[in-house]
Enzyme design. Structure first.
Site, PDB file in Angstrom:
ATOM      1  N   SER A  22       1.118 -50.842  12.821  1.00 39.83           N
ATOM      2  CA  SER A  22       1.354 -51.539  11.550  1.00 39.83           C
ATOM      3  C   SER A  22       2.619 -52.406  11.636  1.00 39.83           C
ATOM      4  CB  SER A  22       1.425 -50.564  10.379  1.00 39.83           C
ATOM      5  OG  SER A  22       2.578 -49.774  10.457  1.00 39.83           O
ATOM      6  N   ASN A  23       3.598 -51.963  12.394  1.00 42.47           N
ATOM      7  CA  ASN A  23       4.772 -52.826  12.597  1.00 42.47           C
ATOM      8  C   ASN A  23       4.405 -54.064  13.411  1.00 42.47           C
ATOM      9  OD1 ASN A  23       7.473 -51.832  11.491  1.00 42.47           O
ATOM     10  ND2 ASN A  23       6.574 -49.950  12.293  1.00 42.47           N
ATOM     11  N   ARG A  74       8.165 -40.083  35.343  1.00 40.30           N
ATOM     12  CA  ARG A  74       8.680 -41.078  34.390  1.00 40.30           C
ATOM     13  C   ARG A  74       9.145 -42.343  35.109  1.00 40.30           C
ATOM     14  NH1 ARG A  74       9.569 -40.196  29.207  1.00 40.30           N
ATOM     15  NH2 ARG A  74       9.505 -37.945  29.240  1.00 40.30           N
ATOM     16  N   LEU A 102      12.662 -43.577  27.732  1.00 38.54           N
ATOM     17  CA  LEU A 102      12.742 -44.562  28.816  1.00 38.54           C
ATOM     18  C   LEU A 102      13.797 -44.168  29.847  1.00 38.54           C
ATOM     19  CD1 LEU A 102      12.708 -47.564  26.347  1.00 38.54           C
ATOM     20  CD2 LEU A 102      10.798 -46.862  27.820  1.00 38.54           C
ATOM     21  N   ASN A 116      14.327 -51.594  18.936  1.00 38.65           N
ATOM     22  CA  ASN A 116      13.416 -50.528  18.536  1.00 38.65           C
ATOM     23  C   ASN A 116      13.529 -50.313  17.037  1.00 38.65           C
ATOM     24  OD1 ASN A 116      11.733 -48.136  18.884  1.00 38.65           O
ATOM     25  ND2 ASN A 116      13.594 -46.911  18.620  1.00 38.65           N
ATOM     26  N   HIS A 118      13.182 -47.212  14.198  1.00 37.54           N
ATOM     27  CA  HIS A 118      13.147 -45.750  14.119  1.00 37.54           C
ATOM     28  C   HIS A 118      13.082 -45.337  12.651  1.00 37.54           C
ATOM     29  CE1 HIS A 118      13.739 -41.663  15.502  1.00 37.54           C
ATOM     30  NE2 HIS A 118      14.583 -41.506  14.499  1.00 37.54           N
ATOM     31  N   GLU A 152      21.214 -44.053  25.318  1.00 34.60           N
ATOM     32  CA  GLU A 152      21.265 -42.895  24.419  1.00 34.60           C
ATOM     33  C   GLU A 152      20.039 -42.912  23.512  1.00 34.60           C
ATOM     34  OE1 GLU A 152      24.465 -41.184  21.228  1.00 34.60           O
ATOM     35  OE2 GLU A 152      24.949 -43.001  22.322  1.00 34.60           O
ATOM     36  N   GLN A 182       9.123 -50.461   4.186  1.00 33.97           N
ATOM     37  CA  GLN A 182      10.412 -51.114   4.457  1.00 33.97           C
ATOM     38  C   GLN A 182      10.529 -51.524   5.921  1.00 33.97           C
ATOM     39  OE1 GLN A 182      12.647 -51.914   1.929  1.00 33.97           O
ATOM     40  NE2 GLN A 182      10.828 -51.253   0.806  1.00 33.97           N
ATOM     41  N   GLU A 183       9.963 -50.705   6.802  1.00 33.93           N
ATOM     42  CA  GLU A 183       9.990 -51.059   8.229  1.00 33.93           C
ATOM     43  C   GLU A 183       9.381 -52.439   8.438  1.00 33.93           C
ATOM     44  OE1 GLU A 183       8.665 -48.187  11.145  1.00 33.93           O
ATOM     45  OE2 GLU A 183       9.071 -46.514   9.807  1.00 33.93           O
TER      46      GLU A 183
END
Ligand code: GAR
Length: 224
Positions: A22-23, A74, A102, A116, A118, A152, A182-183
């Site tokens: 959706s973003n 990974r 990551l 990103n 969140h 981080e 809101q995103e």
């Protein structure tokens, strides 16, 4: 202060997703509306079932699936992902619900050009199940944050935040929906600033319009 805007040259952008997208859709819509000077070169998902792949295909954007399950570790997945992304020479890499931790080497490679979103008011509630944890804690406010990605986890310099109230009768779902709304506003806005050259990562801080932000920009929704 250099606020030069070169909107005739949209910046090449790759979007990583894992789910509904959706973003991604909000970004696609903003590009279509002429509000976002980016060129969506490709959408990559680590999950073949991600609904966002359909959204991208419908918008005529090239899609790729690269499943982490096909890699031993990974490091090898992130290396392959990086190679795939770099075919498109992105100036901006957007993580739009990309649910992977990551490697340091990957993060270093995209330093200053990876952002990103969140679903919490970082630094609160890094990681998963943010809405549930905010409800359990009895928070009066919750929200979403767009931030630069650094080594981080969910800890890179914040760019913009939107705050929503937590209502007495909120469920996980109702709160998530209010945050997601809101995103869809703050993510395209942050991307626009970046594409316009107004937003940078400098010395591990967010710089907007030449000023180092001490706090993320607080978004005020004027649509209601
Ligand atoms: C969004 O709520 C986004 O903030 C979150 O995943 C959802 C993706 O929704 N991302 C994270 O939790 C990253 N740590 P979408 O696929 O509909 O855009």
């Amino acid at each position: 202060m250099n606020l030069a805007v070169n909107e005739s040259q949209p910046i090449s952008t790759v979007v990583l997703i894992s789910g509904n997208g959706s973003n991604l859709q909000a970004i696609i819509d903003a590009v279509k509306a002429g509000a976002l000077p980016i060129e969506l070169r490709a959408v990559i998902s680590n999950n073949a079932q991600a609904n966002g792949l359909k959204r991208a295909a419908q918008a005529g954007i090239r899609t790729h699936v690269l499943s982490h399950k096909q890699f031993a570790d990974r490091e090898s997945f992130d290396e392959a992902l990086q190679q795939l992304i770099d075919r498109y020479h992105p100036k901006l890499l957007v993580l739009a619900g990309f649910m992977r931790i990551l490697t340091e080497s990957f993060v270093r490679h995209y330093h200053g050009r990876m952002i990103n979103i969140h679903p919490s008011l970082l630094p609160k509630y890094r990681g998963l199940n943010t809405h549930q944890r905010a409800l359990q804690t009895g928070e009066k406010h919750h929200g979403a944050t767009v931030h630069f990605v650094t080594h981080e986890l969910d800890g890179g310099p914040a760019i913009i935040q939107a705050v929503v109230p937590v209502l007495d009768n909120d469920t996980n779902e109702s709160l998530a929906a209010r945050v997601l709304e809101q995103e869809h506003k703050i993510f395209p806005l942050a991307i626009r600033w970046f594409a316009q050259g107004r937003l940078k990562l400098s010395d591990n801080s967010t710089v907007l319009d030449g000023r180092t932000l001490q706090q993320p920009y607080q978004y005020t929704d004027t649509s209601e």
